[in-house]
Scaffold this active site. Structure first.
Site, mmCIF file in Angstrom:
data_model
loop_
_atom_site.group_PDB
_atom_site.id
_atom_site.type_symbol
_atom_site.label_atom_id
_atom_site.label_comp_id
_atom_site.label_asym_id
_atom_site.label_seq_id
_atom_site.Cartn_x
_atom_site.Cartn_y
_atom_site.Cartn_z
ATOM 1 C CD1 TRP A 1 18.738 27.313 -38.349
ATOM 2 C CD2 TRP A 1 17.647 26.249 -36.711
ATOM 3 N NE1 TRP A 1 17.493 27.879 -38.220
ATOM 4 C CE2 TRP A 1 16.807 27.243 -37.237
ATOM 5 C CE3 TRP A 1 17.188 25.458 -35.658
ATOM 6 C CZ2 TRP A 1 15.510 27.469 -36.762
ATOM 7 C CZ3 TRP A 1 15.894 25.674 -35.172
ATOM 8 C CH2 TRP A 1 15.081 26.673 -35.712
ATOM 9 C CG ASP B 1 19.559 21.218 -40.363
ATOM 10 O OD1 ASP B 1 18.622 21.088 -41.177
ATOM 11 O OD2 ASP B 1 19.494 21.980 -39.373
ATOM 12 C CE LYS C 1 12.467 26.743 -41.565
ATOM 13 N NZ LYS C 1 13.522 26.060 -40.899
HETATM 14 C C1 LIG Z 1 13.834 25.711 -39.430
HETATM 15 C C2 LIG Z 1 15.116 24.993 -39.263
HETATM 16 C C3 LIG Z 1 15.270 23.973 -38.304
HETATM 17 C C4 LIG Z 1 14.196 23.612 -37.311
HETATM 18 O O1 LIG Z 1 13.232 22.850 -37.883
HETATM 19 P P1 LIG Z 1 11.986 22.291 -37.031
HETATM 20 O O2 LIG Z 1 11.301 21.486 -38.079
HETATM 21 O O3 LIG Z 1 11.222 23.483 -36.567
HETATM 22 O O4 LIG Z 1 12.517 21.496 -35.915
HETATM 23 C C5 LIG Z 1 16.473 23.297 -38.252
HETATM 24 N N1 LIG Z 1 17.477 23.612 -39.078
HETATM 25 C C6 LIG Z 1 17.371 24.594 -40.001
HETATM 26 C C7 LIG Z 1 18.526 24.888 -40.900
HETATM 27 C C8 LIG Z 1 16.185 25.303 -40.116
HETATM 28 O O5 LIG Z 1 16.083 26.284 -41.027
#
Ligand SMILES: *Cc1c(COP(=O)(O)O)cnc(C)c1O
Length: 360
Positions: free
Chosen positions: A102, A172, A196
């Site tokens: 990511w 993030d 998540k």
């Molecule tokens: C799942 C995830 C993403 C991607 O998220 P989307 O909503 O599918 O764009 C980005 N960063 C992390 C740390 C993730 O676990």
């Protein structure tokens, strides 16, 4: 009907109380004769829900008045580009710590807009390690420092915020948002896809502080929808109403359970139980460095791929589902976010003991 023990990395398990509440009012929302998701996003019913979600989120995080909360579409992945598009140009540098897939995706987008400096990359070590502050080679005057607080795929997590040499943090937090208290004072921005730890897919929480907005670019050439200012000024377009509606109930559930202190404690207990089982002997092998282990996504291997396949199949027969590691790393991954109960982790550990005994 009984529910399975769901260890999905995302979209992930949700509190059953929230699912039942939404189910109970889906057809007829509070006597209005339609569901909330069939009403105007500018009407009083939805407006109340949207505002309530913002208020609850700020209360849970103890966020001061300077924090702005947006519920946007496009997933966390769209934030990979919106952040640099709004804050980075060829005259500026942003620091991006590279701790996994990511992080790499975020870095790729940032390079389209300005200078990116990598203070640390875990790539050569197969992303099993989270850097100590002493391992960071930071810029002198970065506009912000970006990091991925929890690496969903590699099962690693920052124990605390990284040093940033005075730069505001942009995080993030998709896979550990609201799993523990954080000190927001050093942050300029924090974002998380809901699927998540927070709600259904389709909504991304974006929090931006006023102190970071002081650095926002004028964005003359930036398309309207991609400017933060567009969304900060007013509700510009239809928000992901169903997602926000459910997030609001998940936030209510978090508060009722006891807030972030409660989840910090229970999440540690769940992780300790699972890592304790992994560490008992060499049969199960944790893949992350011990000091870098995630409390949200626990990753491990078995002695052979054949045994891993057997483990996954027999686990599923015991209602323990979605344990397959990410396709890029293999092995086993148990995602144990807030809504995954302690009893699910206990059931998994029981199964692991039995499996080891029968296949050791
Ligand atoms: C799942 C995830 C993403 C991607 O998220 P989307 O909503 O599918 O764009 C980005 N960063 C992390 C740390 C993730 O676990």
């Amino acid at each position: 009907m009984s529910r399975v023990h769901n260890f999905s990395a995302g979209p992930a398990t949700l509190p059953v109380e929230v699912l039942e509440k939404v189910q109970s009012e889906l057809v007829n929302y509070r006597g209005k004769g339609s569901s909330l998701i069939e009403m105007s996003h500018r009407g009083p019913e939805y407006t109340e829900v949207h505002q309530q979600a913002i208020t609850r989120l700020k209360r849970i995080l103890n966020a001061d008045e300077g924090w702005n909360v947006l519920f946007l579409g496009g997933g966390a992945s769209t934030q990979f580009l919106m952040l640099p598009q709004n804050f980075l140009n060829q005259e500026r540098t942003a620091d991006y710590i590279n701790t996994g897939s990511w992080s790499k995706k975020a870095i790729k987008e940032a390079r389209l807009f300005g200078n990116v400096h990598i203070p640390y990359s875990g790539e050569e070590g197969q992303f099993t390690h989270i850097p100590e502050d002493s391992e960071l080679n930071l810029s002198d005057d970065a506009t912000y420092l970006h990091f991925t607080s929890n690496n969903t795929i590699f099962g690693t997590q920052f124990r605390k915020e990284p040093a940033s040499n005075g730069a505001l943090l942009a995080c993030d937090a998709s896979s550990d948002f609201l799993s523990r208290p954080i000190d927001l004072d050093r942050y300029g921005m924090i974002y998380a896809g809901a699927q998540k730890n927070l709600g259904p897919a389709g909504v991304t929480v974006v929090m931006i502080h006023d102190r970071f907005l002081e650095k926002i670019l004028d964005g003359e050439k930036t398309p309207t929808m991609l400017k933060y200012q567009t969304h900060l000024e007013k509700l510009f377009n239809t928000p992901p109403v169903f997602g926000v509606y459910m997030v609001n109930y998940v936030l209510e559930w978090i508060e009722e359970k006891g807030g972030l202190d409660y989840f910090d404690e229970i999440n540690r207990k769940k992780a300790d139980l699972l890592y304790g089982e992994i560490d008992k002997d060499d049969y199960y092998r944790g893949t992350a460095d011990e000091g870098s282990r995630s409390f949200m996504n626990v990753t491990w291997r078995l002695p052979s791929e054949e045994l891993e396949a057997k483990f996954l199949q027999e686990a599923a027969e015991n209602d323990l589902v979605a344990l397959k590691g990410h396709r890029s790393v293999g092995g086993i991954r148990a995602s144990i976010y807030n809504a995954c109960g302690y009893e699910s982790v206990e059931a998994l550990v029981d199964f692991m003991q039995t499996f080891r005994k029968n296949n050791g």
